[in-house]
Design an enzyme around this catalytic site. Structure first.
Site, short mmCIF file in Angstrom:
data_model
loop_
_atom_site.label_atom_id
_atom_site.label_comp_id
_atom_site.label_asym_id
_atom_site.label_seq_id
_atom_site.Cartn_x
_atom_site.Cartn_y
_atom_site.Cartn_z
N CYS A 2 45.37 19.57 -75.13
CA CYS A 2 44.95 18.60 -75.89
C CYS A 2 44.10 17.42 -74.89
O CYS A 2 44.81 17.31 -73.76
CB CYS A 2 45.33 17.75 -77.04
SG CYS A 2 46.10 18.72 -78.35
N ARG A 27 42.13 21.72 -71.27
CA ARG A 27 43.22 21.05 -71.77
C ARG A 27 43.49 21.81 -73.35
O ARG A 27 44.49 21.64 -73.90
CB ARG A 27 43.33 19.76 -71.85
CG ARG A 27 43.25 19.16 -70.66
CD ARG A 27 43.23 17.64 -70.37
NE ARG A 27 44.64 17.28 -71.11
CZ ARG A 27 45.67 17.05 -70.23
NH1 ARG A 27 45.76 17.09 -69.13
NH2 ARG A 27 46.68 16.74 -70.71
N GLY A 113 49.96 15.11 -77.59
CA GLY A 113 51.31 15.01 -77.51
C GLY A 113 51.72 15.60 -78.72
O GLY A 113 51.22 16.23 -79.45
N GLU A 495 53.47 36.46 -59.42
CA GLU A 495 52.18 35.68 -59.49
C GLU A 495 50.88 36.58 -59.47
O GLU A 495 50.12 36.20 -60.39
CB GLU A 495 51.93 34.92 -58.33
CG GLU A 495 50.72 33.86 -58.30
CD GLU A 495 50.61 32.97 -59.23
OE1 GLU A 495 51.71 32.69 -60.12
OE2 GLU A 495 49.50 32.17 -59.52
N LYS A 499 48.57 36.44 -62.85
CA LYS A 499 47.04 36.06 -62.65
C LYS A 499 46.35 37.09 -63.54
O LYS A 499 45.34 36.87 -64.12
CB LYS A 499 46.67 36.34 -61.27
CG LYS A 499 46.94 35.20 -60.55
CD LYS A 499 45.90 33.79 -60.69
CE LYS A 499 46.57 32.96 -61.64
NZ LYS A 499 47.79 32.05 -61.45
N LYS A 617 45.55 24.19 -69.69
CA LYS A 617 45.95 23.99 -68.33
C LYS A 617 47.35 23.27 -68.01
O LYS A 617 48.00 23.53 -67.20
CB LYS A 617 44.77 23.17 -67.73
CG LYS A 617 44.81 22.71 -66.33
CD LYS A 617 44.45 23.86 -65.39
CE LYS A 617 44.86 23.46 -63.85
NZ LYS A 617 44.89 24.89 -63.11
O1 M6R Z 1 50.63 21.87 -63.98
P1 M6R Z 1 52.04 22.76 -63.50
O2 M6R Z 1 51.81 23.16 -62.08
O3 M6R Z 1 53.36 22.21 -63.95
O4 M6R Z 1 51.64 24.09 -64.73
C1 M6R Z 1 52.62 24.97 -64.69
C2 M6R Z 1 52.34 26.34 -65.34
O5 M6R Z 1 51.91 25.80 -66.62
C3 M6R Z 1 51.02 26.89 -64.74
O6 M6R Z 1 51.32 27.07 -63.19
C4 M6R Z 1 50.49 28.04 -65.18
O7 M6R Z 1 51.49 28.97 -65.38
C5 M6R Z 1 48.88 28.40 -64.71
N1 M6R Z 1 48.31 28.85 -66.04
C6 M6R Z 1 49.21 29.86 -64.08
O8 M6R Z 1 47.97 30.10 -63.79
#
Ligand code: M6R
Length: 622
Positions: A2, A27, A113, A495, A499, A617
């Protein structure tokens, strides 16, 4: 999860709010809404499901919603399905039909939240005659503010602080009160919120890119604080309702950094920004041929005394932790445990003296990572945050902070922030090794040279991206993809697999190559794609053997290896070569072709690369 925005000033609010929401859409993007008011007139609410352009169309790009004060929201559903009625803003009174129209209620608000005790609060409000039209926790919190506001006949700030004492959970709230035209009241606990000001206007947003075009002067409102936002002026209050002063901070990010800059997608742009992100991060740490951690507050004595490191993170940041484990253990000989933050926070892991807990996070707001940080602190561990977003909660609460300099990252799938985190962790490992005496000065100098060369090597890989584009068109209809590797190559596989799956929706798994025989190999069929990461010379032969075992069961093989390992071509169907580097730092290079492969596969499947379904995100809820 959000995004919220607010504006009050002398311009029309709705177009500014829509523009801000567009930059926060990463978000959440299942529905969106605005509430705008014109002077003393009643606020008007408009909501729409789906991506933001539906709301923009519905309001004629904001022009059909006159008024100079307003709030907006883009939603990632937590309570209740993504319907118009559950979309924000929510009102304290009754609401019929779609929830759009003039607001007769006294309070209207947006929220990012989760209110954990919303059921209990809802029951209380039902007993006091309130009726509910949505399934959301937000409607409950807006009505609770209204309840205190009326019951005690107090002002908005006091009504909000009373509410804050009563609710459990996380929130960034922006509320408008019918009796207070031209003002927005905001409150925050554990969800991000910044407030920007200029001479004649004030802005509020979940993240910097939403307001960067309008102002660079921002306040980072603290946990459990309330803000009273008027055009060009902001006042802050603590939970007692006493006024507090907060420092005004200047944002130094370039506004263009939050635009696509000619690239088709943010993800592709951010992939191309990796050389810069890595260079900037390393330059901030390496001065006069030495790694300088003074900005983090970590001293040589502290590093010297370290007996254990725990790395805690989520998603890609956890993958950085997995890679760093191999590098730190090998270079500095310090034992490292890597934990998923969502697990760490509920385990009773003993944390002994001289343990450093490192929390890695791009956003600095991930709920599980933040909770893990707090658990570590409660247990007396020293904490270091490796964070990209300046002023984020994790950065503020950790004992030490190492900032990555990736700039704003918009695509949901992280690329440049991941690479900047790797660079930061590699530099940290190198410095630990020097301090611990596990590398000589000469080896240290060599490692620094290798680190400094990484940005140009990433550039070289990007120059050959068309090969990956071509290969992705061949595999775009795959049902399953397996990524395998050993040691550091396993961390890279994790990773690469994430991806691929998060943006292409192709099922993919990463396995430590040696584990295949223990079950997974039964999934290999004719033409199953197996991607082997083969950068560690000592493990090369072993992983090649595992790939051969897959091939003999019908698999189609791709290999990612270092220049010079040409024998790979005897075994695999398609090979990608990366430049040679010190093997400790290879993740920064080997990941790039895998990012490109995921990206092009998503494009070839016609998907929304930057905003994959069901994801957001920043994961600011548990
Ligand atoms: O903001 P953060 O680095 O704490 O986020 C962690 C994960 O949510 C983030 O890396 C997520 O896995 C991504 N979408 C991966 O591309």
């Amino acid at each position: 999860m959000c995004g919220i925005v607010g504006y009050t000033g002398d311009q029309q609010a709705a177009p500014i709010l829509l523009d801000g929401l567009a930059r926060l859409e990463y978000r959440g993007y299942d529905s969106a809404g605005l509430a705008v008011r014109n002077g003393d007139a009643l606020a008007e609410v408009v909501k729409a499901t789906g991506k933001l352009y539906h709301l923009a169309d519905k309001t004629d790009q904001g022009h059909s919603l006159p008024g100079t004060c307003g709030i907006g929201h883009t939603r990632w559903a937590t309570h209740g399905d993504p319907s118009v009625v559950n979309a924000h803003p929510h009102v304290s009174g009754n609401c019929t039909g779609s929830g759009s129209g003039k607001v007769e209620s006294d309070v209207v608000g947006v929220h990012n939240g989760i209110i954990e005790n919303f059921t209990e609060l809802k029951e209380k409000l039902l007993r006091h005659g309130y009726a509910f039209y949505s399934d959301t926790d937000t409607e409950v919190v807006v009505k609770l503010v209204d309840y205190y506001y009326k019951k005690y006949k107090i002002g908005p700030v006091d009504a909000i602080t009373r509410t804050m004492v009563r609710v459990r959970g996380s929130y960034a709230l922006a509320l408008m009160f019918r009796d207070y035209p031209g003002e927005i009241f905001a409150a925050r606990k554990d969800s991000p919120l910044i407030i920007g000001t200029s001479e004649s206007a004030s802005y509020l947003a979940s993240d910097v890119p939403a307001i960067l075009k309008y102002t660079r002067q921002v306040y980072y409102i603290d946990n459990l604080q309330v803000a009273r936002v008027a055009p060009g002026s902001v006042k802050f209050y603590d939970l007692n309702g006493d006024e507090v002063s907060l420092p005004l901070t200047e944002i130094t990010w370039d506004a263009a950094a939050a635009e696509k800059g000619g690239f088709e997608h943010f993800m592709l742009k951010e992939i191309h920004e990796q050389p810069q992100a890595v260079r900037d991060t390393l330059n901030s740490l390496i001065h006069d041929g030495q790694i300088d951690l003074s900005a983090t507050g970590l001293t040589e004595e502290t590093l010297q005394a370290l007996r254990q490191i725990d790395i805690v993170a989520c998603g890609s940041a956890w993958h950085v932790g997995m890679a760093s484990q191999y590098v730190i253990e090998d270079l500095a000989q310090i034992p490292v445990r890597v934990e998923l933050a969502s697990e760490f926070r509920y385990r009773s892991i003993p944390l002994y003296e001289n343990t450093l807990v490192i929390v890695i996070s791009q956003s600095g707001e991930t709920a599980d990572s933040l909770a893990a940080l707090r658990v570590a602190k409660e247990r007396g561990a020293m904490t270091l945050a490796v964070v990209n977003v300046v002023g984020s909660t994790i950065a503020r609460e950790a004992d030490h902070v190492l900032y990555t300099l990736a700039g704003p990252e918009i695509a949901v799938a992280t690329t440049k922030a991941y690479s900047a985190q790797l660079a930061a962790m590699d530099a940290l490992a190198t410095q630990m090794a020097l301090v611990k005496g596990t590398v000589s000065r000469e080896q240290y100098g060599h490692l620094l040279e290798e680190l400094a060369a990484i940005p140009d090597k990433i550039k070289r890989i990007l120059e050959d991206k068309e090969r990956l584009q071509w290969f992705s068109s061949k595999i775009a209809n795959a049902h399953d993809i397996f990524f395998i590797g050993r040691g550091l190559d396993y961390a890279i596989s994790l990773e690469g697999s994430l991806k691929m799956k998060e943006i292409s929706y192709i099922h993919s798994e990463a396995y430590a190559a040696g584990e295949l025989k223990h079950g997974t190999i039964s999934l290999i069929e004719k033409n199953t794609l197996v991607i082997g990461v083969l950068t560690q010379s000592q493990l090369f032969e072993k992983t090649i053997s595992n790939m051969a075992e897959c091939k003999s069961r019908g698999a189609y093989l791709m290999g990612v290896t270092t220049n010079g390992n040409f024998t790979v071509e005897d075994s695999v169907n398609f090979t990608v070569y990366i430049p040679k580097t010190d093997e400790h730092f290879v993740s920064s290079l080997a990941i790039v072709p895998l990012q490109l492969l995921g990206y092009y596969t998503s494009v070839n499947r016609g998907l929304d690369v930057d905003k994959p379904r069901n994801l957001a995100k920043s994961v600011t809820v548990e």
